[in-house]
Design an enzyme around this catalytic site. Sequence first.
Site, PDB file in Angstrom:
ATOM      1  N   ASP A  78       0.812  -1.212   0.000  1.00 50.60           N
ATOM      2  CA  ASP A  78       0.000   0.000   0.000  1.00 50.60           C
ATOM      3  C   ASP A  78       0.848   1.266   0.000  1.00 50.60           C
ATOM      4  O   ASP A  78       0.450   2.279  -0.583  1.00 50.60           O
ATOM      5  CB  ASP A  78      -0.921   0.004   1.227  1.00 50.60           C
ATOM      6  CG  ASP A  78      -2.187  -0.797   0.988  1.00 50.60           C
ATOM      7  OD1 ASP A  78      -2.128  -1.754   0.190  1.00 50.60           O
ATOM      8  OD2 ASP A  78      -3.221  -0.479   1.594  1.00 50.60           O
ATOM      9  N   CYS A 119       1.202  -8.126   4.657  1.00 51.71           N
ATOM     10  CA  CYS A 119       0.790  -6.731   4.506  1.00 51.71           C
ATOM     11  C   CYS A 119      -0.714  -6.574   4.319  1.00 51.71           C
ATOM     12  O   CYS A 119      -1.461  -7.532   4.308  1.00 51.71           O
ATOM     13  CB  CYS A 119       1.594  -6.078   3.396  1.00 51.71           C
ATOM     14  SG  CYS A 119       3.336  -5.873   3.890  1.00 51.71           S
ATOM     15  N   ASP A 120      -1.120  -5.334   4.123  1.00 50.02           N
ATOM     16  CA  ASP A 120      -2.462  -4.857   4.407  1.00 50.02           C
ATOM     17  C   ASP A 120      -3.622  -5.724   3.928  1.00 50.02           C
ATOM     18  O   ASP A 120      -4.471  -6.126   4.711  1.00 50.02           O
ATOM     19  CB  ASP A 120      -2.633  -3.454   3.815  1.00 50.02           C
ATOM     20  CG  ASP A 120      -1.772  -2.430   4.520  1.00 50.02           C
ATOM     21  OD1 ASP A 120      -0.789  -2.820   5.159  1.00 50.02           O
ATOM     22  OD2 ASP A 120      -2.071  -1.238   4.434  1.00 50.02           O
ATOM     23  N   LYS A 121      -3.727  -5.974   2.637  1.00 53.92           N
ATOM     24  CA  LYS A 121      -4.921  -6.658   2.123  1.00 53.92           C
ATOM     25  C   LYS A 121      -4.716  -8.157   1.996  1.00 53.92           C
ATOM     26  O   LYS A 121      -5.688  -8.904   1.806  1.00 53.92           O
ATOM     27  CB  LYS A 121      -5.316  -6.084   0.745  1.00 53.92           C
ATOM     28  CG  LYS A 121      -5.461  -4.578   0.736  1.00 53.92           C
ATOM     29  CD  LYS A 121      -6.368  -4.074   1.845  1.00 53.92           C
ATOM     30  CE  LYS A 121      -6.358  -2.575   1.962  1.00 53.92           C
ATOM     31  NZ  LYS A 121      -5.082  -1.984   2.402  1.00 53.92           N
ATOM     32  N   CYS A 193       5.244  -2.514   8.096  1.00 52.38           N
ATOM     33  CA  CYS A 193       5.664  -1.224   8.640  1.00 52.38           C
ATOM     34  C   CYS A 193       5.414  -1.141  10.145  1.00 52.38           C
ATOM     35  O   CYS A 193       4.405  -1.609  10.655  1.00 52.38           O
ATOM     36  CB  CYS A 193       4.954  -0.096   7.913  1.00 52.38           C
ATOM     37  SG  CYS A 193       5.383  -0.043   6.156  1.00 52.38           S
ATOM     38  N   GLU A 444      -6.862   4.777  -0.022  1.00 50.19           N
ATOM     39  CA  GLU A 444      -6.418   5.339   1.250  1.00 50.19           C
ATOM     40  C   GLU A 444      -6.006   6.787   1.046  1.00 50.19           C
ATOM     41  O   GLU A 444      -5.303   7.115   0.086  1.00 50.19           O
ATOM     42  CB  GLU A 444      -5.234   4.551   1.810  1.00 50.19           C
ATOM     43  CG  GLU A 444      -5.604   3.184   2.316  1.00 50.19           C
ATOM     44  CD  GLU A 444      -4.437   2.454   2.950  1.00 50.19           C
ATOM     45  OE1 GLU A 444      -4.700   1.436   3.606  1.00 50.19           O
ATOM     46  OE2 GLU A 444      -3.283   2.906   2.794  1.00 50.19           O
ATOM     47  N   SER A 470      -5.173   5.123   5.575  1.00 48.53           N
ATOM     48  CA  SER A 470      -4.102   4.225   5.975  1.00 48.53           C
ATOM     49  C   SER A 470      -4.084   4.150   7.493  1.00 48.53           C
ATOM     50  O   SER A 470      -4.449   5.096   8.192  1.00 48.53           O
ATOM     51  CB  SER A 470      -2.763   4.759   5.474  1.00 48.53           C
ATOM     52  OG  SER A 470      -1.695   4.110   6.117  1.00 48.53           O
TER      53      SER A 470
END
Length: 554
Positions: A78, A119-121, A193, A444, A470
């Site tokens: 992202d 990570c995110d998704k 992150c 985001e 985010s």
Amino acid sequence: MNSDKIKIGPERIGHRSLLKACGFTDEELGRPMIGVCSAQSEIVPGHVHLDTIAQAVKKGILAHGGTPVGFPSIGICDGIAMNHIGMHYSLPSRELVADSVESMAIAHAFDGLVLIPNCDKIVPGMLMAAARLNIPCVVVSGGPMLAGRVRDNTVSVSLTQTFEAVGAYAAGKMTDEEICELENSACPSCGSCAGMYTANSMNCLTEALGMGLPGNGTIPAVFSARVRLAKDAGAAVMKLVEKNLRPRDILTEAAFANALAVDMALGCSTNSMLHLPAIAREAGVTINLEIANAISARTPNLCRLAPSGSHHVEDLYYAGGVQAVMKELTKLGLLDTGLITVTGRTVAENLANARNMNSQVIRDAGNPYSRTGGIAVLKGNLAPLGAVVKRAAVAPEMLKHEGPARVFASEEASVEAILSGKIHKGDVVVIRYEGPKGGPGMREMLMPTSALAGMGLDKDVALITDGRFSGASRGASIGHVSPEAMIGGPIGLVNENDRILIDIDAGKIELLVPEGELAARRAAFAAPEPKVKTGYLARYARMVTGAENGAALL
């Protein structure tokens, strides 16, 4: 075994021949076949090391009598996709991850799965697939990045500061040399992150749901303990296959209530309010904003990790991790501890030896940052179906705010206005046509919030959008406004300089325009032409539901 359908009997001669072409022996084909799905790639810092995690998982499977079978998944970073056309693909990629894992697992008749995201998704996408498939599954993530260090090596930094530096630089608050030092120091290792952003939020919530082993959310990516955890995950999936313990045995309504309580205590990313409902839907469970709000109302916020505070996920790890947070919540009776998890043990058994080792990082249950959770749901005539804000990251002076609307039809237009000094103290920035359908893909808005923070306006300016934020965003950043503008939601009716009232404590967000005027605007409203008319995003826009439903596909 499920895999018998591709291995047993004379009618499977062709199947066995193809499997042997891959190098499998008769002995290996006689064991449970466990899919090991890794989202490793060379473009996502949270995923560059997942081949090491996958190899460790395979060793754990082999050591406990299984045959590991590796296959890949896509994964989008992202941060790299931010603030350009790439961000349109981020949330939609969650559905691609889920669909591809489903396709591979069913087509190849795996007996179980170990899913390796970070990570995110990718994390929610793989959890959605696990719930949909309902074959024994364990999720083991790649772990968080270490926090960066700059200047005298005592100041921790992470992704938040890099994006906020854009605004600071535009305002003349940072030099070229300082920018260079920051970008070279902020992301010092592989891993997701370092703050409580979306990736780490979902990795921690995977643990809280019972689908990841204790430590999944917080063991740093570069620690050997992460490799040992991966081996344990390989061992765990074999026990699940033996016991026929499946995701829907774990992903119950009570498990999601536990996860929401941990979400509020940790102060997770607002994106969890999209992902948890989408995962629950695949498990046959209903989670909505009303349920989340009720749990937030009774759950204290115990942690303030970046961007809400100065601590990072490695600090949470040393303080006892997710299990220590859960132990604090049990003191208030806020968790169902009788639930089964992928360890084969109950939540209570997992928590038996957990303890809070740093009350600066994890507040004691009796001494929280706030008596209510880190995420708040707002409703009103501007968001009849709800909006979401990361309360833990809002300055006290912005918990209640009234100001004039500054209206933009895209993220890019808002960023240009912010960086050129056209936004002033007291304003309410409204960014619309960025929802699931209107975006498409519900981008985001990290660049606008970071630009505001970098210019020193995060304690004076609110931002409202039908897009999302985010986990690195901070300030009065209110997203997921539903219904979205593209389908005629009230956010599409806001005019420049309309007054907007935000009251986070009261859960209110109101457009201070008479109902008669709003009715006239509603009658005259016409949605713009779709921004994208071909390819995956066009198909996604036609099929996606609203943010209040987790932006899941129909």
